[in-house]
Design a protein around this motif. Sequence first.
Motif, short mmCIF file in Angstrom:
data_model
loop_
_atom_site.label_atom_id
_atom_site.label_comp_id
_atom_site.label_asym_id
_atom_site.label_seq_id
_atom_site.Cartn_x
_atom_site.Cartn_y
_atom_site.Cartn_z
N GLU A 520 0.79 -1.22 0.14
CA GLU A 520 0.04 -0.21 0.14
C GLU A 520 0.75 1.27 0.01
N THR A 521 2.20 1.30 0.33
CA THR A 521 2.87 2.52 0.64
C THR A 521 3.99 2.72 -0.49
N ARG A 522 4.38 1.45 -1.29
CA ARG A 522 5.45 1.67 -2.35
C ARG A 522 4.77 2.15 -3.52
N ILE A 523 5.39 3.08 -4.29
CA ILE A 523 4.82 3.85 -5.21
C ILE A 523 5.90 4.15 -6.24
N PRO A 524 5.31 4.28 -7.49
CA PRO A 524 6.40 4.71 -8.69
C PRO A 524 6.62 6.15 -8.56
N TRP A 525 7.68 6.49 -9.06
CA TRP A 525 8.25 7.95 -9.06
C TRP A 525 9.20 8.06 -10.69
N ILE A 526 8.70 8.80 -11.33
CA ILE A 526 9.51 9.17 -12.65
C ILE A 526 9.43 10.76 -13.00
N MET A 527 10.88 10.72 -13.43
CA MET A 527 11.29 12.18 -13.94
C MET A 527 11.84 12.18 -15.03
N VAL A 528 11.22 13.12 -16.06
CA VAL A 528 11.74 13.22 -17.24
C VAL A 528 12.05 14.51 -17.73
N TRP A 529 13.16 14.87 -18.23
CA TRP A 529 13.50 16.30 -18.88
C TRP A 529 14.58 15.78 -20.10
N PRO A 530 14.10 15.65 -21.13
CA PRO A 530 15.26 15.33 -22.47
C PRO A 530 16.08 16.24 -22.40
N GLY A 531 17.58 15.78 -22.74
CA GLY A 531 18.69 16.53 -22.74
C GLY A 531 19.46 16.94 -21.83
N HIS A 532 18.59 16.86 -20.47
CA HIS A 532 19.39 17.15 -19.00
C HIS A 532 19.29 16.03 -17.94
N LEU A 533 18.45 15.28 -18.07
CA LEU A 533 18.23 13.96 -17.20
C LEU A 533 18.70 12.81 -17.93
N GLU A 534 19.94 12.18 -17.52
CA GLU A 534 20.21 11.09 -18.46
C GLU A 534 19.42 9.64 -17.80
N PRO A 535 18.86 8.89 -18.66
CA PRO A 535 18.04 7.64 -18.19
C PRO A 535 18.88 7.01 -17.16
N ALA A 536 18.35 6.74 -16.00
CA ALA A 536 18.97 6.16 -14.96
C ALA A 536 17.74 5.39 -13.80
N GLN A 537 18.20 4.40 -13.56
CA GLN A 537 17.37 3.59 -12.47
C GLN A 537 17.91 4.06 -11.22
#
Length: 673
Positions: A520-537
Amino acid sequence: MLKHLVVGLSLAFFVGILGRSVVVDPEIGWGSALLLWLCALALTTAFGGLSASIVGAITSPLTLLDSGRTHWVARWVSGLCAGFATALYGLACAARILTGSFPTVIVWDMFSASPSQFMHAGLVGNTLYIVGALALWLGVAWLVSRALSPAGLPRPKLPLKGRLARVPEGLSPGRRCARVPLVFGSFGIVVALLSDASGLGWLVHTETVERVWVNSLVAPDEGTQSHLEVITGNAASRAEQLEAWSESVAASKGERPNVLLVMLESVSPDHLGVGGYERDVSPHIDALAARGWHYQRVWSSSAQSNYAQMAILSSLLPIRHNRLDKYKTLNYPRFLMHNILAELGYATATISSQNEEWQGMKRFQSTGVKGHVFKHSLDHPGPHIGKGKERKLPDHVTVKLAIQWLNKQAKKDKAWGLYVNLQRTHFPYKLPRRHKGIWFPAKPEGRFSFLNYDEDQREAVVNRYDNALHYTDEQIGKLVDWVEQSGEAQDTIIIVISDHGERFGEGGHVTHGKTVDDGETRIPWIMVWPGHLEPAQIPHPASSIDLMPTLASLLEIPPHPSFQGHVVTPDTSDGSVIGTRLQGLKFLDSVVCWPWKLVFDYTGRKKTLFRLDHDPLEEDDLFEREKKVEQRLLMLLKRQRDIQLAWHRDPNKDPRGHRAFAPRVPRCPDLPN
């Protein structure tokens, strides 16, 4: 009226014995359980006597019409009132057994906020309990009306001799059968006074017992941070901190990208394709996760929306009172996303599918930002899904309104910030008209309510939820398409986060708002900013209150001094305690210091400890086997809780003697790996 008092005391006493016997909890030790049992019984008895006396006083004029005897109308009015109270008591005990929830004032607040949802949950599949309650109502009504009659109750014929055969004739004042209830009623009044009237029998679950219980578990530990270390932040006054922050913002030369925050409802990370779910329910969310930062270990600050969503927007822990916080007292600093962006000159808007007035959330979000656009379900003529306070807009209507606002901003040379709240994945996961699902069967048969549904309905429930999630994902795709087609993709930060998770029978629990388990408490969180944030886990443990400080860091401004969260990026992690509070159907607190998780179940008076890297389903309780970890986390949780509550009693003055912001969240102590 005296006869009413005796009848009320006696009835409440004997019913209280039965009721308290089925909910006694030896978890806290038999001595403490017995003391709690006696106090609760005394309060129940006192409440019954008081209520009966009030009814007697109201109906007393009728006695003048019947030569001083209790009039038959008064007897039946009193009987029906007593029967109704007894039936409610019986239903409360049944609810306690079936759900584990006490019928507290907090639970009543939750019920009154969502009456149709909880009425449906109470009626569906519970016919036997309802019929039993009606029979109890009428039976007690007859019994009390007969007891108040001149003849009283018939004398039982027992094969006894001597003094044992002297059974009181009816329930009249002064008879020996009323002496014990009278003593317990008097004791109940004393208990109520000593506890500041914090409990009235079965109506209120007192916080006094919980605090004593928690404190008794904690022993001093030099390895855990002190009170002062938890509370210490910037030593400057509130005014000085605000001035310094404003100067830093004014001096900042960072980029000013647009910000799109999408809040999901009741979505767990393992129910997304990017989280390993086998169905293709979230292609647009999965695509965003592949293009930006995907946080893999995130906990919400609560499993109830009114706490979880406001914590995300403000970076403030929802630990303020020992009662349900409906944001009626807002005497503390709060700085939300639209405040940050307005400070930087952004156009801002909130467009939500839900009724933001639910549990006072609109009050919390009203921070006086000029020009801020605020639209929610009650501002729209419909069509709506749901009724009354639970009336919600279909998400495609909400997204249409959001895009209309974005089209207006596209004509202006000004950065924008938009918060969109989508709600279709909230129970009962109903799709709007003209929207067909993909997975079937999707119509549960028989019992299907927010509180429970039968195991054999799980397939249909999951199909129904997946259809709703796929529909919501399509709406996110429309927003992303608009950003890309407008040519502003490189200049827009897109954030997707859920308020809390959702369960489908795992561990015996369904929906949300009942535990602080990871389901009930684990949640997804995604942030995208093309050209500034390199894809990462990002594997670093994070809290939902870390979102706003992290957004501030991307905008190259310092986090606002009111924020209690921390910046979490692929390269930085503060290692702070992750706290979660549930204060609705049940009352629980938890802390996570990865990989350890401690849970306080105040309602059930249980404490559990899990090692999440070895036991992700939280099935192996290590509380009695890991004493060192247990004591450190107990002390940490207790201190953080007590300091939060103390600060919110007077947020304009802290122990350092000047105006300050909310206490800092402590770092985790050294624990065995």
